[in-house]
Design a protein around this motif. Structure first.
Motif, PDB file in Angstrom:
ATOM      1  N   VAL A 262     -22.171  44.422  94.829  1.00 56.49           N
ATOM      2  CA  VAL A 262     -21.948  43.215  94.046  1.00 56.49           C
ATOM      3  C   VAL A 262     -21.917  43.594  92.569  1.00 56.49           C
ATOM      4  N   ARG A 263     -20.918  43.075  91.877  1.00 56.44           N
ATOM      5  CA  ARG A 263     -20.780  43.315  90.439  1.00 56.44           C
ATOM      6  C   ARG A 263     -20.732  41.981  89.707  1.00 56.44           C
TER       7      ARG A 263
ATOM      8  N   PHE B   1     -28.389  36.703  93.810  1.00 61.27           N
ATOM      9  CA  PHE B   1     -28.170  36.414  92.396  1.00 61.27           C
ATOM     10  C   PHE B   1     -29.356  35.689  91.789  1.00 61.27           C
ATOM     11  N   GLY B   2     -29.636  36.018  90.543  1.00 60.37           N
ATOM     12  CA  GLY B   2     -30.664  35.342  89.766  1.00 60.37           C
ATOM     13  C   GLY B   2     -30.037  34.865  88.476  1.00 60.37           C
ATOM     14  N   PHE B   3     -30.881  34.404  87.553  1.00 59.35           N
ATOM     15  CA  PHE B   3     -30.368  33.894  86.290  1.00 59.35           C
ATOM     16  C   PHE B   3     -31.304  34.272  85.169  1.00 59.35           C
ATOM     17  N   ASP B   4     -30.753  34.813  84.099  1.00 54.66           N
ATOM     18  CA  ASP B   4     -31.513  35.157  82.899  1.00 54.66           C
ATOM     19  C   ASP B   4     -31.321  34.005  81.919  1.00 54.66           C
ATOM     20  N   ALA B   5     -32.300  33.117  81.864  1.00 55.99           N
ATOM     21  CA  ALA B   5     -32.185  31.918  81.034  1.00 55.99           C
ATOM     22  C   ALA B   5     -32.072  32.263  79.549  1.00 55.99           C
TER      23      ALA B   5
ATOM     24  N   THR C 280     -27.896  37.387  86.898  1.00 55.50           N
ATOM     25  CA  THR C 280     -28.442  38.712  87.148  1.00 55.50           C
ATOM     26  C   THR C 280     -28.184  39.028  88.616  1.00 55.50           C
ATOM     27  N   VAL C 281     -27.947  40.271  88.903  1.00 54.80           N
ATOM     28  CA  VAL C 281     -27.743  40.704  90.285  1.00 54.80           C
ATOM     29  C   VAL C 281     -29.081  41.237  90.788  1.00 54.80           C
ATOM     30  N   LEU C 282     -29.665  40.536  91.742  1.00 61.13           N
ATOM     31  CA  LEU C 282     -30.963  40.922  92.292  1.00 61.13           C
ATOM     32  C   LEU C 282     -30.829  42.023  93.334  1.00 61.13           C
ATOM     33  N   GLN C 283     -29.698  42.014  94.048  1.00 59.69           N
ATOM     34  CA  GLN C 283     -29.441  43.020  95.086  1.00 59.69           C
ATOM     35  C   GLN C 283     -28.015  43.532  94.894  1.00 59.69           C
ATOM     36  N   GLU C 284     -27.882  44.680  94.308  1.00 58.92           N
ATOM     37  CA  GLU C 284     -26.553  45.251  94.095  1.00 58.92           C
ATOM     38  C   GLU C 284     -25.888  45.623  95.418  1.00 58.92           C
TER      39      GLU C 284
END
Length: 68
Positions: A3-4, A24-28, A34-38
């Motif tokens: 995942v990119r 996927f996560g989020f940088d507030a 953000t990619v939690l699991q590439e």
């Protein structure tokens, strides 16, 4: 699979979190994904593919690993 996320394209819509919250996560602070699991498990492929498909900014990509 790999995942990119292109952080220059990301507009912080967070659609990907709804489709694949384990990947996927989020940088507030930066307002970007953000990619939690590439390299997520193959079982996550449908969710990751949906996240890529529905990203309004087209900031996500799903690539095939050549190592597999």
């Amino acid at each position: 699979m790999r995942v990119r996320a292109d952080l220059d394209l990301c507009q912080g819509h967070q659609m990907c979190l709804g489709e694949a919250p384990d990947v996927f996560g989020f940088d507030a602070a930066a307002d970007v994904v953000t990619v939690l699991q590439e390299h997520p498990a193959e079982s996550a492929r449908p969710q990751v593919a949906a996240a890529v498909k529905y990203c309004p900014a087209m900031a996500l990509a799903l690539e095939e690993d050549n190592d597999e």
